[in-house]
Design a protein around this motif. Structure first.
Motif, PDB file in Angstrom:
ATOM      1  N   ALA A  69      40.941  35.826  29.203  1.00 22.28           N
ATOM      2  CA  ALA A  69      40.900  36.874  30.226  1.00 22.28           C
ATOM      3  C   ALA A  69      41.700  36.430  31.448  1.00 22.28           C
ATOM      4  N   ASP A  70      42.527  37.328  31.928  1.00 22.57           N
ATOM      5  CA  ASP A  70      43.262  37.118  33.181  1.00 22.57           C
ATOM      6  C   ASP A  70      42.779  38.199  34.138  1.00 22.57           C
ATOM      7  N   PHE A  71      41.724  37.890  34.868  1.00 26.72           N
ATOM      8  CA  PHE A  71      41.058  38.845  35.755  1.00 26.72           C
ATOM      9  C   PHE A  71      41.764  38.870  37.102  1.00 26.72           C
ATOM     10  N   SER A  72      42.035  40.055  37.618  1.00 24.57           N
ATOM     11  CA  SER A  72      42.761  40.187  38.885  1.00 24.57           C
ATOM     12  C   SER A  72      41.907  39.798  40.093  1.00 24.57           C
ATOM     13  N   ASN A  73      40.583  39.843  39.962  1.00 21.09           N
ATOM     14  CA  ASN A  73      39.660  39.677  41.085  1.00 21.09           C
ATOM     15  C   ASN A  73      39.893  40.727  42.161  1.00 21.09           C
ATOM     16  N   GLU A  74      40.370  41.877  41.730  1.00 22.30           N
ATOM     17  CA  GLU A  74      40.545  43.048  42.588  1.00 22.30           C
ATOM     18  C   GLU A  74      39.798  44.205  41.956  1.00 22.30           C
ATOM     19  N   GLY A  75      39.765  45.329  42.638  1.00 21.99           N
ATOM     20  CA  GLY A  75      39.130  46.512  42.073  1.00 21.99           C
ATOM     21  C   GLY A  75      37.657  46.591  42.380  1.00 21.99           C
ATOM     22  N   GLY A  76      37.001  47.543  41.742  1.00 21.92           N
ATOM     23  CA  GLY A  76      35.626  47.879  42.052  1.00 21.92           C
ATOM     24  C   GLY A  76      34.588  46.935  41.493  1.00 21.92           C
ATOM     25  N   ALA A  77      33.339  47.332  41.706  1.00 21.64           N
ATOM     26  CA  ALA A  77      32.175  46.511  41.352  1.00 21.64           C
ATOM     27  C   ALA A  77      31.789  46.649  39.889  1.00 21.64           C
ATOM     28  N   TRP A  78      31.194  45.588  39.368  1.00 25.69           N
ATOM     29  CA  TRP A  78      30.578  45.558  38.040  1.00 25.69           C
ATOM     30  C   TRP A  78      31.556  45.851  36.907  1.00 25.69           C
ATOM     31  N   GLN A  79      32.775  45.333  37.021  1.00 23.39           N
ATOM     32  CA  GLN A  79      33.734  45.472  35.939  1.00 23.39           C
ATOM     33  C   GLN A  79      33.232  44.727  34.708  1.00 23.39           C
ATOM     34  N   ARG A  80      33.715  45.120  33.536  1.00 23.88           N
ATOM     35  CA  ARG A  80      33.346  44.464  32.288  1.00 23.88           C
ATOM     36  C   ARG A  80      34.592  43.956  31.576  1.00 23.88           C
ATOM     37  N   VAL A  81      34.570  42.689  31.169  1.00 24.76           N
ATOM     38  CA  VAL A  81      35.599  42.211  30.250  1.00 24.76           C
ATOM     39  C   VAL A  81      35.364  42.937  28.932  1.00 24.76           C
ATOM     40  N   TRP A  82      34.108  42.961  28.486  1.00 19.29           N
ATOM     41  CA  TRP A  82      33.701  43.747  27.320  1.00 19.29           C
ATOM     42  C   TRP A  82      32.253  44.176  27.490  1.00 19.29           C
ATOM     43  N   ARG A  99      32.466  39.302  37.407  1.00 23.21           N
ATOM     44  CA  ARG A  99      31.839  39.029  38.704  1.00 23.21           C
ATOM     45  C   ARG A  99      30.761  40.068  38.952  1.00 23.21           C
ATOM     46  N   VAL A 100      29.609  39.625  39.378  1.00 26.18           N
ATOM     47  CA  VAL A 100      28.529  40.531  39.750  1.00 26.18           C
ATOM     48  C   VAL A 100      28.952  41.252  41.022  1.00 26.18           C
ATOM     49  N   ASN A 101      28.797  42.569  41.018  1.00 22.18           N
ATOM     50  CA  ASN A 101      29.218  43.397  42.138  1.00 22.18           C
ATOM     51  C   ASN A 101      30.713  43.169  42.393  1.00 22.18           C
ATOM     52  N   THR A 102      31.116  42.727  43.601  1.00 25.83           N
ATOM     53  CA  THR A 102      32.546  42.491  43.866  1.00 25.83           C
ATOM     54  C   THR A 102      32.859  41.049  44.235  1.00 25.83           C
TER      55      THR A 102
END
Length: 190
Positions: A69-82, A99-102
């Protein structure tokens, strides 16, 4: 049981015919980790990938789910890799949140229709740039372990196994069972 290399397509290279399909918008493909070819890139706005793996989930007392996974650490809360499940509310699911929340730690959670969330969390957010992330559920010992780049970052006991979720109907890379959660912004491979 299933292998997704995201080599400019969504083919299951395991030979089991469980190829995925793009959903929402149309994900793009980018260069993956050096030596791994391409990876699916998700924009965090409208695209994700659906996987027909409900039968795999239903048959697994022990399971390992791993990816780069190459996560941007940007964007909204509670994103899912899967996120593999059958909808929100009291329906069963299991997910990997970068990441939990943001700004919180990496979280793996699993719940059945009758047993609440079993959670393990790492000490920190999933770092940007390519990270190897794996979740292992051991049905013999009733434990779950979260690895980042081969190191254990969280572990704990569980009362829920993947098989307790039954034949999941909503199995996503980059999206959540919950419509209010943000879509994943970053890339996923292997």
């Amino acid at each position: 049981a299933a292998q997704y290399s995201f080599e400019n397509d969504y083919t299951d290279s395991s030979g089991h015919g469980l190829s995925g399909t793009p959903a929402g918008g149309v994900p793009s493909f980018v260069n993956g980790l050096a030596g791994n070819g391409s990876a699916v890139s998700l924009n965090g706005v409208d695209d994700y990938v659906e996987l027909p793996i409900g039968g795999v989930v239903a048959s697994a007392d022990s399971i390992t789910i791993a990816c780069w996974a190459d996560f941007s650490n940007e964007g909204g809360a509670w994103q899912r890799v899967w996120d593999f499940g059958s909808g929100q509310d009291a329906n069963p699911y299991m997910f990997l949140c970068p990441r939990v929340n943001t700004a919180g730690p990496i979280r793996f959670a699993i719940r059945s229709a009758t047993v609440g969330e079993q959670i393990i969390e790492s000490p920190s957010t999933l770092a940007s740039d390519w990270q190897h992330v794996a979740v292992v559920i051991d049905g013999q010992t009733m434990t779950m372990t979260l690895y980042v780049n081969g190191s254990v970052v969280a572990e704990g006991s569980t009362q829920v196994l993947a098989s307790d979720l039954g034949n999941t109907t909503q199995n996503y890379v980059g999206a959540s069972q919950y419509a209010a959660d943000a879509l994943y912004q970053g890339s996923v491979d292997e």
